[in-house]
Design a protein around this motif. Structure first.
Motif, PDB file in Angstrom:
ATOM      1  N   VAL A   7       0.715  -1.274   0.122  1.00  0.00           N
ATOM      2  CA  VAL A   7      -0.023  -0.183   0.002  1.00  0.00           C
ATOM      3  C   VAL A   7       0.796   1.359   0.226  1.00  0.00           C
ATOM      4  O   VAL A   7       0.589   2.392  -0.748  1.00  0.00           O
ATOM      5  N   ALA A   8       1.833   1.185   0.818  1.00  0.00           N
ATOM      6  CA  ALA A   8       2.758   2.482   0.886  1.00  0.00           C
ATOM      7  C   ALA A   8       3.585   2.633  -0.414  1.00  0.00           C
ATOM      8  O   ALA A   8       3.571   3.817  -0.894  1.00  0.00           O
ATOM      9  N   LEU A   9       3.946   1.711  -1.122  1.00  0.00           N
ATOM     10  CA  LEU A   9       4.429   1.849  -2.519  1.00  0.00           C
ATOM     11  C   LEU A   9       3.532   2.350  -3.536  1.00  0.00           C
ATOM     12  O   LEU A   9       3.798   3.158  -4.190  1.00  0.00           O
ATOM     13  N   ALA A  10       2.158   1.737  -3.222  1.00  0.00           N
ATOM     14  CA  ALA A  10       1.127   2.107  -4.344  1.00  0.00           C
ATOM     15  C   ALA A  10       0.932   3.623  -4.090  1.00  0.00           C
ATOM     16  O   ALA A  10       0.666   4.259  -5.203  1.00  0.00           O
ATOM     17  N   ILE A  14       1.202   6.513  -6.746  1.00  0.00           N
ATOM     18  CA  ILE A  14       0.142   7.568  -7.296  1.00  0.00           C
ATOM     19  C   ILE A  14       0.384   9.012  -7.004  1.00  0.00           C
ATOM     20  O   ILE A  14       0.330   9.888  -7.933  1.00  0.00           O
ATOM     21  N   PHE A  15       1.131   9.225  -5.887  1.00  0.00           N
ATOM     22  CA  PHE A  15       1.679  10.545  -5.303  1.00  0.00           C
ATOM     23  C   PHE A  15       2.602  11.292  -6.399  1.00  0.00           C
ATOM     24  O   PHE A  15       2.671  12.227  -6.843  1.00  0.00           O
ATOM     25  N   LEU A  16       3.627  10.000  -6.824  1.00  0.00           N
ATOM     26  CA  LEU A  16       4.568  10.833  -7.841  1.00  0.00           C
ATOM     27  C   LEU A  16       3.812  11.242  -9.509  1.00  0.00           C
ATOM     28  O   LEU A  16       4.083  11.986  -9.987  1.00  0.00           O
ATOM     29  N   ALA A  17       3.054  10.086  -9.508  1.00  0.00           N
ATOM     30  CA  ALA A  17       2.121  10.353 -10.894  1.00  0.00           C
ATOM     31  C   ALA A  17       1.362  11.602 -10.922  1.00  0.00           C
ATOM     32  O   ALA A  17       1.425  12.618 -11.634  1.00  0.00           O
ATOM     33  N   LEU A  18       0.718  12.060  -9.492  1.00  0.00           N
ATOM     34  CA  LEU A  18       0.269  13.331  -9.673  1.00  0.00           C
ATOM     35  C   LEU A  18       1.116  14.645  -9.422  1.00  0.00           C
ATOM     36  O   LEU A  18       0.832  15.645 -10.170  1.00  0.00           O
ATOM     37  N   PHE A  19       2.245  14.412  -8.869  1.00  0.00           N
ATOM     38  CA  PHE A  19       3.240  15.441  -9.083  1.00  0.00           C
ATOM     39  C   PHE A  19       3.654  15.727 -10.522  1.00  0.00           C
ATOM     40  O   PHE A  19       3.983  16.837 -10.761  1.00  0.00           O
ATOM     41  N   SER A  60       2.661   4.517   9.641  1.00  0.00           N
ATOM     42  CA  SER A  60       0.956   4.396   9.398  1.00  0.00           C
ATOM     43  C   SER A  60       0.730   5.051   7.802  1.00  0.00           C
ATOM     44  O   SER A  60       1.003   6.000   7.640  1.00  0.00           O
ATOM     45  N   ASN A  61      -0.020   4.162   7.359  1.00  0.00           N
ATOM     46  CA  ASN A  61      -0.531   4.966   6.004  1.00  0.00           C
ATOM     47  C   ASN A  61      -1.460   6.089   6.075  1.00  0.00           C
ATOM     48  O   ASN A  61      -1.531   6.970   5.188  1.00  0.00           O
ATOM     49  N   TYR A  62      -2.246   6.244   7.186  1.00  0.00           N
ATOM     50  CA  TYR A  62      -3.049   7.291   7.590  1.00  0.00           C
ATOM     51  C   TYR A  62      -2.134   8.435   7.749  1.00  0.00           C
ATOM     52  O   TYR A  62      -2.371   9.513   6.887  1.00  0.00           O
ATOM     53  N   ILE A  63      -0.847   8.547   8.223  1.00  0.00           N
ATOM     54  CA  ILE A  63      -0.096   9.651   8.362  1.00  0.00           C
ATOM     55  C   ILE A  63       0.625   9.820   7.108  1.00  0.00           C
ATOM     56  O   ILE A  63       1.052  11.143   6.375  1.00  0.00           O
ATOM     57  N   ARG A  64       0.958   8.647   6.221  1.00  0.00           N
ATOM     58  CA  ARG A  64       1.633   8.684   5.045  1.00  0.00           C
ATOM     59  C   ARG A  64       0.743   9.845   3.988  1.00  0.00           C
ATOM     60  O   ARG A  64       1.005  10.636   3.375  1.00  0.00           O
TER      61      ARG A  64
END
Length: 193
Positions: A7-10, A14-19, A60-64
């Motif tokens: 999940v962290a890598l996914a 997604i984050f990098l694609a949006l950037f 935590s993925n929430y904090i991520r």
């Protein structure tokens, strides 16, 4: 690989694609300094993610997602949509949200890496101190950026703006302290997983 790591890598993908999409957008606007700013944030997040995976740090993925949302809202709403220049309150909201997210982020990293044995009162004082420190460091960065780059619209147009930003940082740090107090009450441990 655990499901949390997947999940962290996914999320990072997604984050990098949006950037990348935001960078293309600001380049089309001719704002090359903004594109550089966003690229640096993306690079720092990739380095953090690499170190997190290499040293088996559990965030935590929430904090991520919170930290990613702060960075994306800064880049998209603040820079691409230019809300820092056109909105009277966006910067203050960003400071509250950013202070909340980064206070939780740094607190969790410190607790994960050092495994300190501290009581609840100290935890709350510590996270508020972290939030204010992060806010002060950010304000110093804005000052240095204004002094060296001389932008048309400075990040710190007045001392009032700086003081209001620091008050917003305090608000975000207090929210993070309340969050940690609730987590400590229900879990008896900091939010590591």
């Amino acid at each position: 690989m655990t499901s949390q790591r997947k999940v962290a890598l996914a999320l990072t993908g997604i984050f990098l694609a949006l950037f990348i999409v935001i960078i293309i957008g600001v380049l089309e606007q001719g704002r090359y300094d903004y594109a550089k700013n966003i690229a640096i944030k993306a690079a720092l997040w990739v380095i953090y993610t690499f170190l997190e995976m290499k040293y088996n740090v559990q965030l935590s993925n929430y904090i991520r997602v919170l930290v990613m949302a702060v960075l994306l809202s800064d880049s998209f709403a603040g820079l691409y949509l230019n809300l820092y220049a056109t909105s009277a309150i966006f910067d203050k909201i960003q400071h509250v949200f950013g202070s909340y997210a980064f206070s939780l982020f740094v607190y969790t990293l410190i607790c994960t890496l050092t495994r300190p044995v501290i009581n609840r009162a100290f935890s709350l004082f510590f996270i508020i101190s972290l939030g204010l420190s992060i806010g002060a460091i950010y304000e110093i960065g804005e000052f240095i950026g204004d002094a060296t780059m001389r932008p048309a619209i400075p990040s710190q147009p007045s001392l009032l703006d700086t003081n209001l930003d620091l008050l917003a940082d305090l608000g975000g740090a207090l929210l993070a302290a309340i969050h940690i107090a609730i987590v400590l009450t229900y879990n008896r441990t900091p939010p590591v997983r």
